[in-house]
Write a protein that holds these residues in place. Sequence first.
Motif, PDB file in Angstrom:
ATOM      1  N   LYS A 140       0.816  -1.213   0.000  1.00  9.77           N
ATOM      2  CA  LYS A 140       0.000   0.000   0.000  1.00  9.77           C
ATOM      3  C   LYS A 140       0.850   1.265   0.000  1.00  9.77           C
ATOM      4  N   PHE A 141       1.972   1.240   0.765  1.00  7.74           N
ATOM      5  CA  PHE A 141       2.749   2.464   0.966  1.00  7.74           C
ATOM      6  C   PHE A 141       4.009   2.534   0.093  1.00  7.74           C
ATOM      7  N   THR A 142       4.165   1.613  -0.861  1.00  6.52           N
ATOM      8  CA  THR A 142       5.363   1.618  -1.702  1.00  6.52           C
ATOM      9  C   THR A 142       4.963   1.902  -3.156  1.00  6.52           C
ATOM     10  N   ARG A 143       5.598   2.922  -3.758  1.00  6.75           N
ATOM     11  CA  ARG A 143       5.299   3.281  -5.144  1.00  6.75           C
ATOM     12  C   ARG A 143       6.409   2.878  -6.099  1.00  6.75           C
ATOM     13  N   GLN A 144       7.626   2.715  -5.616  1.00  6.39           N
ATOM     14  CA  GLN A 144       8.724   2.286  -6.462  1.00  6.39           C
ATOM     15  C   GLN A 144       9.745   1.532  -5.600  1.00  6.39           C
ATOM     16  N   GLY A 145      10.526   0.670  -6.287  1.00  6.55           N
ATOM     17  CA  GLY A 145      11.537  -0.090  -5.548  1.00  6.55           C
ATOM     18  C   GLY A 145      11.128  -1.544  -5.401  1.00  6.55           C
ATOM     19  N   ALA A 194       7.069   4.926   1.711  1.00  8.03           N
ATOM     20  CA  ALA A 194       7.088   6.289   2.244  1.00  8.03           C
ATOM     21  C   ALA A 194       7.776   6.371   3.594  1.00  8.03           C
ATOM     22  N   GLY A 195       7.832   5.270   4.324  1.00  9.71           N
ATOM     23  CA  GLY A 195       8.432   5.308   5.652  1.00  9.71           C
ATOM     24  C   GLY A 195       7.498   5.942   6.673  1.00  9.71           C
ATOM     25  N   THR A 225      12.737   4.904   8.167  1.00 14.57           N
ATOM     26  CA  THR A 225      13.248   6.245   7.878  1.00 14.57           C
ATOM     27  C   THR A 225      12.274   6.899   6.908  1.00 14.57           C
ATOM     28  N   GLU A 226      11.781   8.038   7.269  1.00  9.30           N
ATOM     29  CA  GLU A 226      10.780   8.713   6.451  1.00  9.30           C
ATOM     30  C   GLU A 226      11.347   8.980   5.061  1.00  9.30           C
ATOM     31  N   GLY A 227      10.585   8.536   4.049  1.00  6.10           N
ATOM     32  CA  GLY A 227      10.995   8.746   2.667  1.00  6.10           C
ATOM     33  C   GLY A 227      11.870   7.643   2.108  1.00  6.10           C
ATOM     34  N   LYS A 228      12.357   6.715   2.940  1.00  4.35           N
ATOM     35  CA  LYS A 228      13.264   5.658   2.466  1.00  4.35           C
ATOM     36  C   LYS A 228      12.709   4.248   2.660  1.00  4.35           C
ATOM     37  N   GLY A 229      11.707   4.100   3.467  1.00  3.21           N
ATOM     38  CA  GLY A 229      11.124   2.768   3.633  1.00  3.21           C
ATOM     39  C   GLY A 229      11.092   2.308   5.079  1.00  3.21           C
TER      40      GLY A 229
END
Length: 838
Positions: free
Chosen positions: A585-590, A617-618, A667-671
């Motif tokens: 749900k919270f992952t858009r790439q990677g 999004a972290g 970590t916010e923004g890193k996962g």
Amino acid sequence: MTLQLFAQKLWRSLPLRTVLIAPFVLQIVGTVGVVGWLSFRNGQKTVNELSTQLTSEITFRIEERLQNYLNIPHQINRLNTDSVRLGLLDPSNVEQMEKNFWRQIQQFEAATYIYFGSPAPEFIGAGREGNDITLGYSNSEAPGRFFRTYRANVKGDRLELLNVVTGYELLERPWYQTAIAHTEPVWGEPYVWHAPYPNLALPAVTAVYTPEFRGVFAVDFSLFDISEFLRKIRVGKTGKTFIMDRNGLLIANSGETLAFRETNQTIERIAGVDSENQLIRSASEFLQNEFVDLNEIRSSIHLEFEQNNSRQLLQVSPYGDAYGLNWLIVVVIPESDFMAQIHQSARQTVFLCTVAFITALALGIWTSRWVLAPILRLNKISQGLADGNWQQEIKSDRRDELGQLTEAIAQMAAQLKTAFTDLEARVDRRTADLAKSNAALSAAKEKAEVANQAKSHFLAQMNHELRTPLNAILGFIQILQRSPNLDAEEQENLDIMQRSGEHLLDLINTILDLSKIEAGEMKLQRQPTNLHEICHDLSSLFSAQTRAKKLDFVLTLPDNLPQFVLLDPQKTRQVLLNLLGNAVKFTRQGFIALTLTELSRQPDTITLEFTVTDTGAGIAKEDQKNVFQPFQQSESGLKLTGGTGLGLTISQQFLQLMGSDLLLQSTEGKGSSFSFSLRLPIVESRRITPSKKLAQIPAADQSQYKILIVDDSPINRLLFKRLLTPFKFQIAEAKDGQQAIAQWQAWQPDLIFMDLLMPVMNGKEATHTIRQAPQGDQVTIIACSASLEIKDTQAFLHQGFDDVLTKPFRTGDVFQILKNYLAIALVDTETTSTTNNP
């Protein structure tokens, strides 16, 4: 040092009565016990010495008897040999030889058979058979090598033929060959003869030369006589003696068994280890195990061994003579034969110890009461003062130190009473102030309990209210899915409707799970589980979702991961579903990764770390402490639609039930990375062959069965009718318990689907009324409800129901109940739905 402090603390905490009694009792009991133990040990030592003397004496008597017995056969051979050399006895004169042997067999009781063999070949002999004397004869003239046995008359002449044995080869007999091979008199090997009766004999043999070889004189000594002598020797109560050669074969024994056995084909000697007598067999096995070769025994040896948890005393002594004997004499005596009196003494000692203990305990108690009575009274007074009893009388008529101590306590009590009276007044004032505060707290507690009861009632009511329409929705969807006229789009739409309905059911179950966790009712259901299967199923499920979002899904399992472990598969799968669902749900790439890492392993357990990692999004640091709280979401979670905020809460609660905790690193923004570890018992691996699931429906015509549907919901009644009508069941309806009773009385259905919550009369009352009526136990009644209490199946069985059906139900569940209770036939049909099929 720590042990010493502990002992001091323990000693100081003991009551005075124990301190006074225990040393007194221990001293008496210890003294009697030590004396009894020393008596037992000395008696056992004496037994060992006596047994050694006894076995030596028995061995000496056996050796002496053997020496006297075994000289006689060689003396007879010497007489006969000298007679031939002097010309007094002619070996070719059969009648003279037979009369000579006939006289000798009567003169020498120790001889069993006296005989002569010539190289002609010709055999002449005389022996004893009971009270009769028999004559044996064989020569080469008679075809077939016959050995004939005759009864002799009072003059030594042949009287009548008793027995004929064919195939007698004189020159090949071992006793004959042994005599030829030696120039001096020797013993032959013991052998079993067949005629005129089976017997184990020891032959004394001598070759005769004048100077040419004339033949062999021999005297058989029956080893039965040695066994009879051994039986007459008393060896304790149950001891045994036996003689065996260096090969372990029995010569004679004091038991009732023979030293040879007869079979259908032959007669053979037996070894001591094969004896039917257990004591002889055990002693022989012990000697075979103790010595690699019995020839190692060169002198008398005293040994011990265990049999049936009882010690056996054994002496083995070599025996030999000038004629080549090389035997072993064994005497074995159970120690219990000598220990009976000692055990009796031991029992008397135990009895005396018990009497001494009781006597010492009684004296100690009486002494302690006499000494401690005034001290205990003071102790009681002190405890009463500590409990606030200031009105008790404190006085003593003693003038010793205890009397002075009593007076001091009385003065102290008066002073404390005054102090406590003042303190009580202050406490009363403070209590009045606190009472007002307590009243407010009590009211708040009452409100909280009412709120908690209201929440439970609300959850139960909502569960019923939500599951009832869901039952109809999912039921009609499953009926529609059976239609053969659906095109692909319609089938897909029905599948979407079914998944949406079951998703709503999952949300209801999630809320109920949270309620169970809060009430402490959630239990683990551990069972052998295939971890590989769970992980690969999750990989297949989420790989499709990640591909749709152009993400990578990585599954990493450790090498040699056990196939089966013991865990709760449903809760473990639910935790991983929650974590992986959030990650998608919270992952858009990677990427998204599920990793199992082996932390440690024992022969029967393994500790695994489960980690779900994403590059999404972290979670902000300030939100991390709240994500495990009910209905709480992070800032990034609030930006997305959907979700109840319960997934992580329930996952954490499930893991705590399993003895673990859900850990978060983000970590916010890193996962984010969620991890937990479980120590799992390893279950023995076995193959599980998945079976192809088939939907089962009734055979087309079931018109002989009558089914009554009782439900206050018209929709639910219609669902049952639509489900069962295509298969020709007879259907009747009732909307409450009273109508159900009337329909049952008038229509006599075979099976009733009974709803529980109905107006007028509920399902439990209606079922109870039917069961109390005549023939009321002949109908099958199935409880149907969406209520929470339907989970307690056993309680419903005690209330008269035959089984339970939980709403929402699958159509397959209904058909299975009909099969179980009406014995209808079900036919298989391929399922069409990809996930949840009726």
